[in-house]
Design an enzyme around this catalytic site. Structure first.
Site, PDB file in Angstrom:
ATOM      1  N   ASN A   9      36.080  22.708  31.784  1.00  0.00           N
ATOM      2  CA  ASN A   9      35.478  21.754  30.835  1.00  0.00           C
ATOM      3  C   ASN A   9      35.102  22.520  29.569  1.00  0.00           C
ATOM      4  OD1 ASN A   9      33.991  19.831  29.479  1.00  0.00           O
ATOM      5  ND2 ASN A   9      32.200  19.978  30.828  1.00  0.00           N
ATOM      6  N   TRP A  10      35.911  22.336  28.544  1.00  0.00           N
ATOM      7  CA  TRP A  10      35.712  23.114  27.321  1.00  0.00           C
ATOM      8  C   TRP A  10      34.509  22.636  26.523  1.00  0.00           C
ATOM      9  CZ3 TRP A  10      41.048  24.138  24.506  1.00  0.00           C
ATOM     10  CH2 TRP A  10      41.979  24.623  25.428  1.00  0.00           C
ATOM     11  N   LYS A  11      34.006  21.468  26.831  1.00  0.00           N
ATOM     12  CA  LYS A  11      32.920  20.845  26.050  1.00  0.00           C
ATOM     13  C   LYS A  11      33.349  20.788  24.574  1.00  0.00           C
ATOM     14  CE  LYS A  11      29.710  22.688  29.388  1.00  0.00           C
ATOM     15  NZ  LYS A  11      28.324  22.782  29.800  1.00  0.00           N
ATOM     16  N   HIS A  96      29.249  13.343  33.181  1.00  0.00           N
ATOM     17  CA  HIS A  96      28.732  14.718  33.083  1.00  0.00           C
ATOM     18  C   HIS A  96      27.247  14.666  32.724  1.00  0.00           C
ATOM     19  CE1 HIS A  96      28.101  18.786  31.576  1.00  0.00           C
ATOM     20  NE2 HIS A  96      29.170  19.129  32.270  1.00  0.00           N
ATOM     21  N   GLU A  98      25.526  16.245  30.687  1.00  0.00           N
ATOM     22  CA  GLU A  98      25.239  16.236  29.239  1.00  0.00           C
ATOM     23  C   GLU A  98      25.419  14.833  28.670  1.00  0.00           C
ATOM     24  OE1 GLU A  98      27.803  19.516  28.219  1.00  0.00           O
ATOM     25  OE2 GLU A  98      26.423  20.872  29.263  1.00  0.00           O
ATOM     26  N   GLU A 168      26.968  19.019  40.319  1.00  0.00           N
ATOM     27  CA  GLU A 168      26.532  19.926  39.259  1.00  0.00           C
ATOM     28  C   GLU A 168      25.021  19.784  39.065  1.00  0.00           C
ATOM     29  OE1 GLU A 168      29.896  21.005  36.437  1.00  0.00           O
ATOM     30  OE2 GLU A 168      29.014  19.188  35.665  1.00  0.00           O
ATOM     31  N   GLY A 174      25.040  25.706  32.361  1.00  0.00           N
ATOM     32  CA  GLY A 174      24.872  26.477  31.131  1.00  0.00           C
ATOM     33  C   GLY A 174      23.644  27.377  31.121  1.00  0.00           C
ATOM     34  N   SER A 214      27.215  27.093  36.060  1.00  0.00           N
ATOM     35  CA  SER A 214      27.195  28.555  35.919  1.00  0.00           C
ATOM     36  C   SER A 214      28.115  29.268  36.913  1.00  0.00           C
ATOM     37  CB  SER A 214      25.756  29.084  36.018  1.00  0.00           C
ATOM     38  OG  SER A 214      24.995  28.615  34.917  1.00  0.00           O
ATOM     39  N   GLY A 235      32.345  25.487  33.073  1.00  0.00           N
ATOM     40  CA  GLY A 235      32.086  25.283  31.642  1.00  0.00           C
ATOM     41  C   GLY A 235      32.308  26.585  30.879  1.00  0.00           C
ATOM     42  N   GLY A 236      31.217  27.300  30.614  1.00  0.00           N
ATOM     43  CA  GLY A 236      31.267  28.504  29.773  1.00  0.00           C
ATOM     44  C   GLY A 236      32.378  29.476  30.141  1.00  0.00           C
TER      45      GLY A 236
HETATM   46  C1  PEP Z   1      29.962  22.116  33.031  1.00  0.00           C
HETATM   47  O1  PEP Z   1      30.104  21.959  31.843  1.00  0.00           O
HETATM   48  O2  PEP Z   1      30.315  21.211  33.789  1.00  0.00           O
HETATM   49  C2  PEP Z   1      29.394  23.366  33.517  1.00  0.00           C
HETATM   50  C3  PEP Z   1      29.261  23.500  34.811  1.00  0.00           C
HETATM   51  O3  PEP Z   1      29.043  24.311  32.615  1.00  0.00           O
HETATM   52  P1  PEP Z   1      28.691  25.868  32.927  1.00  0.00           P
HETATM   53  O4  PEP Z   1      29.769  26.384  33.831  1.00  0.00           O
HETATM   54  O5  PEP Z   1      28.696  26.524  31.591  1.00  0.00           O
HETATM   55  O6  PEP Z   1      27.363  25.882  33.598  1.00  0.00           O
END
Ligand code: PEP
Length: 257
Positions: A9-11, A96, A98, A168, A174, A214, A235-236
């Site tokens: 997930n590039w956001k 999600h 966010e 999640e 994040g 994470s 994500g990251g």
């Molecule tokens: C996400 O965006 O779904 C996510 C899990 O982000 P991160 O891996 O950065 O925590």
């Protein structure tokens, strides 16, 4: 037998031209492996160019990060299921945290999005997760299974087939503080049990449940060793070729369950 799924997930990261360069590099590094499905979910503006790089028969699938539940109309700034299909998406992330916390998405909206994704031949990835307060109040299972029940309300077991759930925890996204493997497995079990009681044991056994929050090259091997964890929503760590490829490698090396 559930195929392992790793979703990046590039956001809101990478322009369309940055995306093209990145995906060319990634596609060269990530070899095809029938045991692991990989989905890239860039921003809307990069979907078309990424699809152009991948082609229509790539081993890397294309996903979107959101959709509107209507197919078309006066919804300024929104993107619909038919638009995502047309641009080559096969997956879409729905609900999600966010979207829930920053943009006020409610369970009812998420349910309509899941239905729209299915109606348009997209495979929805329904995100669920508790806040830190909810975890500390021992409400994790109730919150998460409530989000699952609301998101998938009134779908038949047949309609559930293309659905994936991503657990999640909000406090892990994040933050660099992932759930422990034991915490993730416990919630995955609760989710699977809720699918068994709401639908059937067969539907529960078929449902892919990913962990997200994470995920890193360091913690991926421990998480993915567990038969309950069917993959990861990243994500990251999906924004750099090396870290994403290392997570995919951990998926490839997981024991056969
Ligand atoms: C996400 O965006 O779904 C996510 C899990 O982000 P991160 O891996 O950065 O925590």
């Amino acid at each position: 037998m559930r195929t392992t799924l790793i979703v990046g997930n590039w956001k809101m990261n990478k322009t369309a031209s940055e995306a093209v360069r990145f995906v060319r590099e990634l596609a060269g590094v990530l070899a095809k492996d029938p045991a692991v499905e990989i989905v890239l979910a860039p921003p809307f503006t990069a979907l078309e160019s990424v699809h152009g790089v991948l082609g229509s028969v790539s081993h890397l699938a294309l996903g979107a990060q959101n959709l509107h539940w209507e197919s078309q109309g006066a919804f300024t700034g929104e993107i619909s299921g038919p638009m995502l299909r047309d641009v080559g998406c096969t997956y879409v992330i729905v609900g999600h945290s966010e979207r829930r916390t920053l943009f006020g998405e409610q369970d009812g909206d998420i349910h309509k999005k899941i239905r729209s994704a299915l109606a348009n031949g997209l495979r929805p990835i329904l995100c669920v997760g508790e806040s830190l307060d909810e975890r500390e109040l021992n409400r994790t299972d109730a919150v998460v299974t409530g989000q699952v029940a609301a998101g998938l309300a009134e779908l038949t077991a047949e309609q559930l087939k293309p659905v994936t759930i991503a657990y999640e925890p909000v406090w892990a996204i994040g933050t660099g503080r992932a759930a422990t493997t034991e915490q993730a497995v416990a919630v995955h079990r609760a989710i699977r049990a809720s699918i068994a009681s709401g639908w059937s044991m067969e539907a529960a056994n078929r449902m892919r449940i990913l962990y997200g929050g994470s995920v890193t090259p360091q913690n991926a091997p421990s998480l993915l060793r567990e038969s309950e964890i069917d993959g990861a929503l990243v994500g990251g760590a999906c924004l750099k070729t090396e870290s994403f490829a290392t997570i995919v490698l951990a998926a490839k090396n997981r024991p056969v369950h």
